[in-house]
Scaffold this motif. Structure first.
Motif, PDB file in Angstrom:
ATOM      1  N   LYS A  27      30.167  -8.431   4.801  1.00 50.63           N
ATOM      2  CA  LYS A  27      29.319  -8.658   3.759  1.00 50.63           C
ATOM      3  C   LYS A  27      29.777  -7.655   2.515  1.00 50.63           C
ATOM      4  O   LYS A  27      30.380  -6.769   2.786  1.00 50.63           O
ATOM      5  N   SER A  28      28.894  -7.735   1.595  1.00 55.65           N
ATOM      6  CA  SER A  28      29.417  -7.072   0.242  1.00 55.65           C
ATOM      7  C   SER A  28      28.874  -5.561   0.510  1.00 55.65           C
ATOM      8  O   SER A  28      29.701  -4.561   0.103  1.00 55.65           O
ATOM      9  N   GLY A  29      28.130  -5.329   1.392  1.00 57.59           N
ATOM     10  CA  GLY A  29      27.786  -4.004   1.421  1.00 57.59           C
ATOM     11  C   GLY A  29      28.704  -3.172   2.537  1.00 57.59           C
ATOM     12  O   GLY A  29      29.081  -2.062   1.873  1.00 57.59           O
ATOM     13  N   GLN A  30      29.195  -3.880   3.315  1.00 55.47           N
ATOM     14  CA  GLN A  30      30.090  -3.182   4.109  1.00 55.47           C
ATOM     15  C   GLN A  30      31.556  -2.867   3.283  1.00 55.47           C
ATOM     16  O   GLN A  30      32.357  -2.046   3.504  1.00 55.47           O
ATOM     17  N   VAL A  31      31.997  -4.229   2.431  1.00 53.03           N
ATOM     18  CA  VAL A  31      33.080  -3.658   1.519  1.00 53.03           C
ATOM     19  C   VAL A  31      33.133  -2.297   0.681  1.00 53.03           C
ATOM     20  O   VAL A  31      34.004  -1.613   0.620  1.00 53.03           O
ATOM     21  N   PHE A  32      31.669  -2.348   0.137  1.00 59.22           N
ATOM     22  CA  PHE A  32      31.553  -1.260  -0.678  1.00 59.22           C
ATOM     23  C   PHE A  32      31.675  -0.042   0.033  1.00 59.22           C
ATOM     24  O   PHE A  32      32.200   0.957  -0.592  1.00 59.22           O
ATOM     25  N   ALA A  33      30.958  -0.055   1.170  1.00 66.82           N
ATOM     26  CA  ALA A  33      30.877   1.022   2.255  1.00 66.82           C
ATOM     27  C   ALA A  33      32.479   1.733   2.386  1.00 66.82           C
ATOM     28  O   ALA A  33      32.692   2.868   2.676  1.00 66.82           O
ATOM     29  N   ASN A  34      33.365   0.773   2.815  1.00 69.21           N
ATOM     30  CA  ASN A  34      34.879   1.074   2.982  1.00 69.21           C
ATOM     31  C   ASN A  34      35.676   1.319   1.884  1.00 69.21           C
ATOM     32  O   ASN A  34      36.350   2.408   2.018  1.00 69.21           O
ATOM     33  N   ALA A  35      35.380   0.846   0.932  1.00 67.54           N
ATOM     34  CA  ALA A  35      36.102   0.959  -0.296  1.00 67.54           C
ATOM     35  C   ALA A  35      35.829   1.564  -1.705  1.00 67.54           C
ATOM     36  O   ALA A  35      36.205   1.731  -2.525  1.00 67.54           O
ATOM     37  N   GLY A  36      34.255   1.544  -1.764  1.00 71.87           N
ATOM     38  CA  GLY A  36      33.663   2.006  -2.757  1.00 71.87           C
ATOM     39  C   GLY A  36      34.136   3.470  -3.249  1.00 71.87           C
ATOM     40  O   GLY A  36      34.398   3.637  -4.367  1.00 71.87           O
ATOM     41  N   ALA A  37      34.291   4.263  -2.255  1.00 68.74           N
ATOM     42  CA  ALA A  37      34.636   5.784  -2.628  1.00 68.74           C
ATOM     43  C   ALA A  37      36.116   5.739  -3.275  1.00 68.74           C
ATOM     44  O   ALA A  37      36.337   6.436  -4.207  1.00 68.74           O
ATOM     45  N   ALA A  38      36.849   4.950  -2.776  1.00 70.07           N
ATOM     46  CA  ALA A  38      38.200   4.894  -3.318  1.00 70.07           C
ATOM     47  C   ALA A  38      38.308   4.456  -4.985  1.00 70.07           C
ATOM     48  O   ALA A  38      38.930   5.047  -5.924  1.00 70.07           O
ATOM     49  N   ALA A  39      37.350   3.535  -5.138  1.00 70.98           N
ATOM     50  CA  ALA A  39      37.365   2.885  -6.610  1.00 70.98           C
ATOM     51  C   ALA A  39      36.463   3.904  -7.587  1.00 70.98           C
ATOM     52  O   ALA A  39      36.907   4.319  -8.475  1.00 70.98           O
ATOM     53  N   ILE A  40      35.605   4.731  -6.960  1.00 70.31           N
ATOM     54  CA  ILE A  40      34.847   5.817  -7.448  1.00 70.31           C
ATOM     55  C   ILE A  40      35.922   7.061  -8.050  1.00 70.31           C
ATOM     56  O   ILE A  40      35.816   7.451  -9.118  1.00 70.31           O
ATOM     57  N   ILE A  41      36.718   7.284  -7.079  1.00 72.07           N
ATOM     58  CA  ILE A  41      37.740   8.333  -7.254  1.00 72.07           C
ATOM     59  C   ILE A  41      38.584   7.825  -8.333  1.00 72.07           C
ATOM     60  O   ILE A  41      38.901   8.797  -9.348  1.00 72.07           O
ATOM     61  N   GLY A  42      39.063   6.759  -8.329  1.00 71.70           N
ATOM     62  CA  GLY A  42      40.077   6.141  -9.380  1.00 71.70           C
ATOM     63  C   GLY A  42      39.152   6.321 -10.871  1.00 71.70           C
ATOM     64  O   GLY A  42      39.759   6.952 -11.885  1.00 71.70           O
ATOM     65  N   MET A  43      37.856   5.810 -10.602  1.00 74.33           N
ATOM     66  CA  MET A  43      37.288   5.827 -12.265  1.00 74.33           C
ATOM     67  C   MET A  43      37.090   7.321 -12.709  1.00 74.33           C
ATOM     68  O   MET A  43      37.275   7.659 -13.887  1.00 74.33           O
TER      69      MET A  43
END
Length: 236
Positions: A84-100
């Motif tokens: 689900k979307s929450g699982q996707v963010f849990a695994n990849a969200g930090a990587a996107a945040i670091i990039g931003m």
């Protein structure tokens, strides 16, 4: 829009549609994956997206491995591991945040590719250790008390599962090394990924079991831990 951006967009859209069609992601999760992969591409380039894709593909494979055995033991994820979307963010969200953050604060001199790799190393380690550890583990114990325990619970680990987690981190490190060469960074990724995986088990045992944290929160903090460890190690 140059040709590279067009090719990226086509691949991402195709991947989203295929993931939904194969029932590996919900529609919301596919959209979340598309957003996060775009942010990672903008800030980390194609390598970051390859690392994300490698995590996802390997995660699907190990989740599907010995599925019947896991189902019989009551250890399989619901809906055969469809994320689900929450699982996707849990695994990849930090990587996107670091990039931003690297874009917003260029003077911080963040080593974005390394930190993104650490995120996915931790996420991959967690998936490998839980999915393959439950299949191949022989003796299980609680990470806080070290008392023997039944497999499948929060904070329950095994030697085999821990080793499989290190394998997962190593695979992400090797993919990183293909593009950036062999260096101390590879060891940083492996250590950071393993540390994040251990933190995942600790948080699961101490807080998820008591209802203070959800599984998605624990997975997100797993990747955040990997980022912090990688940041410290690269300054040595």
């Amino acid at each position: 829009m140059n040709s590279a951006h067009i090719i990226f967009a086509i691949i991402v859209v195709a991947g989203m549609l295929l993931s939904v069609q194969l029932r590996k992601l919900t529609i919301a999760a596919a959209l979340m994956g598309g957003i996060l992969s775009t942010l990672i591409y903008i800030t980390c380039g194609v390598v970051g997206v390859i690392l994300m894709a490698a995590f996802f593909i390997m995660g699907v494979l190990v989740t599907s491995w010995k599925m019947e055995l896991k189902q019989q033991a009551g250890l399989a994820e619901k809906d055969k591991g469809r994320r689900k979307s929450g699982q996707v963010f849990a695994n990849a969200g930090a990587a996107a945040i670091i990039g931003m953050l690297s874009l917003l604060f260029p003077k911080s001199h963040l080593n974005t590719p390394l930190l993104v790799a650490a995120c996915f190393a931790a996420a991959t380690a967690d998936t490998f250790s839980s999915e393959l550890g439950n299949v191949y583990g022989k003796r299980f114990f609680h990470i806080l008390s070290f008392q023997p325990a039944k497999k499948g619970g929060n904070g329950i680990i095994s030697r085999e599962g821990t080793l499989w987690g290190i394998v997962g981190s190593t695979l992400i490190a090797l993919i990183y090394g293909i593009f950036y060469g062999v260096s101390f960074d590879l060891l940083i990724i492996i250590i950071a990924g393993t540390a994040g995986n251990i933190m995942d088990s600790l948080l699961g045992a101490a807080y998820e079991d008591k209802g203070y944290l959800t599984n998605n929160m624990v997975n997100f903090l797993n990747t955040v831990t990997a980022v912090l460890i990688a940041t410290l190690l690269q300054r040595l």
